[in-house]
Design an enzyme around this catalytic site. Structure first.
Site, mmCIF file in Angstrom:
data_model
loop_
_atom_site.group_PDB
_atom_site.id
_atom_site.type_symbol
_atom_site.label_atom_id
_atom_site.label_comp_id
_atom_site.label_asym_id
_atom_site.label_seq_id
_atom_site.Cartn_x
_atom_site.Cartn_y
_atom_site.Cartn_z
ATOM 1 N N HIS A 144 5.065 34.013 -9.397
ATOM 2 C CA HIS A 144 4.780 32.853 -8.551
ATOM 3 C C HIS A 144 5.808 32.727 -7.432
ATOM 4 O O HIS A 144 6.732 33.530 -7.311
ATOM 5 C CB HIS A 144 4.733 31.566 -9.388
ATOM 6 N N CYS A 152 9.828 33.868 -15.729
ATOM 7 C CA CYS A 152 8.819 34.403 -14.823
ATOM 8 C C CYS A 152 9.452 35.359 -13.815
ATOM 9 O O CYS A 152 10.661 35.536 -13.765
ATOM 10 C CB CYS A 152 8.122 33.260 -14.079
#
Length: 503
Positions: A144, A152
């Protein structure tokens, strides 16, 4: 608007689901592929809507986008520096361990999130069948924007907009899902030699087989699982009437690997092994483990941040962060970015000769992988310093534990005694926090009253109903020339934004 209606109608007629429709009608998710990338596709004999493949490398802090050329093979289209990843080198094992996953994953349209709280995102698909067979846990592990990571792979908003557009076009071209390959580092002999003492090596050797399959064929390797291990490019045996059926937890069925692929992989592996043996024989230094640093950051981003550090990612050879400070950053770096720093609580709590915690991954294969145990909170000056520096320990999928009682700092030990946790902690701070004045670390006889906490300002990032679109990170401007297989370029400002608070 007419072109949008036609595009949406064509998607519906093709029998695609609502996720693909949302890809076509969301403003941020429908930004056109930048002209510079379109020109690169023309130069490399690629179609706009041909399939893609993504590779991630933690140590190098890079994301590669490969695209299929008209000869049927994949070629590298562009390499993106990763702004932030968290955890350590090694696979994700459990919820809340802050680890970014490693392995092979499949990204379908339903995993693309045009309403992400982090501008745009797509779900990696962790855990896959292999991870589940080992009892590994975790959810919502993304690639992202926003340059912020708790498990992430985080890019800038401009980067994720460009990557998202490439994935979207591949789906419109008929690709059902694109493959995501996540590695600790590029699987070269020198990197394997440097990390030869790491307990994750059996797992890394296993996924290196898939790395090698792609390297020798430039085709997306077919991935299956059985007996709690990866199997690449498996095909039915000559006498079989149907394809083999795989189950990650069950015994492997009868299968073969096509001889042209198998022989090419064997030859590559033999060359790599010869080079590896030479490197070990001449004493190639082994990489340090358990440094207590949380993740890494590409050098280009670290050079833009005060006291920035690449952490577990490697710096550029022959260049310093000061030299890179003049280079242009690939996107906007948000003010809240948290560069890698030593985890002071973990360093203080670790025994002097701590061995990595190891989890057995598969009894049949005797594979062992490292699982970093959550460090217990320790109080004192350095613990408070760590928290002030913004170093948390929670994953995106875990809640932050309540603070523990603060313990006083022990007096300095005599020179003849072994180093204490406090002395090792001071050494870690001196090493990983450049310019720190350690002369002020002497415990004070009295503790000043704690300053009242300032009221937290509400986060208004998600309140806007029509967020600004991010410009492309690629150079070049002007109207793009439509190439073979391209969809009509649709103005991204023609649609209502559905930007929401869903990650």
């Amino acid at each position: 608007m007419a072109s949008v209606a036609l595009l949406t109608a064509s998607v519906l007629l093709a029998g695609c689901d609502t996720d693909q429709v949302s890809l076509a009608t969301n403003a941020k998710a429908n930004q056109p592929v930048p002209p510079k990338l379109l020109a690169a596709m023309v130069e490399k004999n690629m179609d706009l809507q041909s399939p893609i493949l993504v590779r991630l490398f933690k140590q190098e802090a890079e994301l590669e986008v490969w695209k299929q050329a008209r000869n049927g093979q994949f070629a590298l289209l562009k390499t993106y520096p990763i702004c932030r990843w968290s955890g350590d080198l090694g696979p994700k094992v459990r919820e809340g361990d802050r680890q970014a996953p490693e392995g092979f994953y499949s990204i379908n349209p339903g995993q693309m999130n045009p309403q992400s709280a982090y501008y745009l995102s797509f779900n990696t698909g962790y855990p896959n069948a292999f991870d589940k067979a080992l009892g590994r846990s975790g959810s919502q592990l993304m690639v992202h924007g926003d340059c912020s990571s708790r498990g992430c792979y985080a890019m800038t908003d401009e980067q994720i907009a460009e990557i998202y557009s490439l994935g979207r076009e591949s789906f419109f071209g008929g690709q059902k899902a694109f493959q995501l390959q996540a590695y600790p580092f590029k699987m070269t002999p020198v990197n394997m030699a440097k990390h030869r003492n790491n307990p994750n090596m059996p797992f890394w050797k296993m996924i290196k087989e898939g790395y090698d399959h792609f390297e020798v064929t430039r085709q997306e390797p077919k991935v299956d699982f059985c007996e709690k291990k990866y199997v690449f490019d498996a095909a039915k045996t000559p006498d079989a009437k149907r394809d083999p059926v795989f189950d990650a937890s069950a015994k492997c069925p009868a299968y073969v690997i096509p001889e042209d692929i198998a022989s090419a992989v064997r030859e590559k592996d033999a060359r790599d092994q010869v080079e590896y043996n030479k490197l070990v024989a001449k004493g190639t230094p082994m990489a340090r483990m358990n440094t207590g640093i949380d993740g890494g950051m590409n050098k280009i981003f670290a050079s833009k941040i005060p006291e920035g550090s690449t952490g577990l990612s490697e710096n550029a050879e022959g260049s310093t962060l000061e030299m890179l400070a003049m280079a242009k950053a690939p996107g906007t770096i948000p003010g809240h970015v948290n560069p890698p720093k030593p985890n002071l609580d973990a360093v203080a709590a670790a025994p002097a000769n701590q061995e990595p915690v190891v989890a057995v991954s598969a009894p049949a294969a005797n594979t062992r992988v490292a699982a970093a145990a959550p460090a217990e909170k320790s109080g004192g000056f350095f613990s408070n310093l760590g928290r002030k520096m913004g170093m948390g320990t929670a994953d995106t999928t875990a809640t932050t534990p309540p603070p523990q009682a603060t313990a006083s700092v022990a007096p300095a030990a005599a020179p003849t005694t072994p180093p204490t946790a406090t002395s090792r902690l001071k050494a870690a701070v001196t090493r990983f926090v450049p310019g720190r004045d350690t002369s002020k670390d002497t415990p004070k006889p009295a503790v000043a009253a704690a300053k009242p906490a300032e009221p937290v300002k509400p986060d208004t990032r998600l309140a806007a109903t029509r967020p600004a679109l991010k410009p492309s990170v690629s150079d070049g401007a002007g109207e793009a020339t439509q190439i073979m297989g391209a969809a009509p370029v649709v103005s991204s400002n023609s649609f209502d934004s559905r930007f929401g608070a869903v990650k």
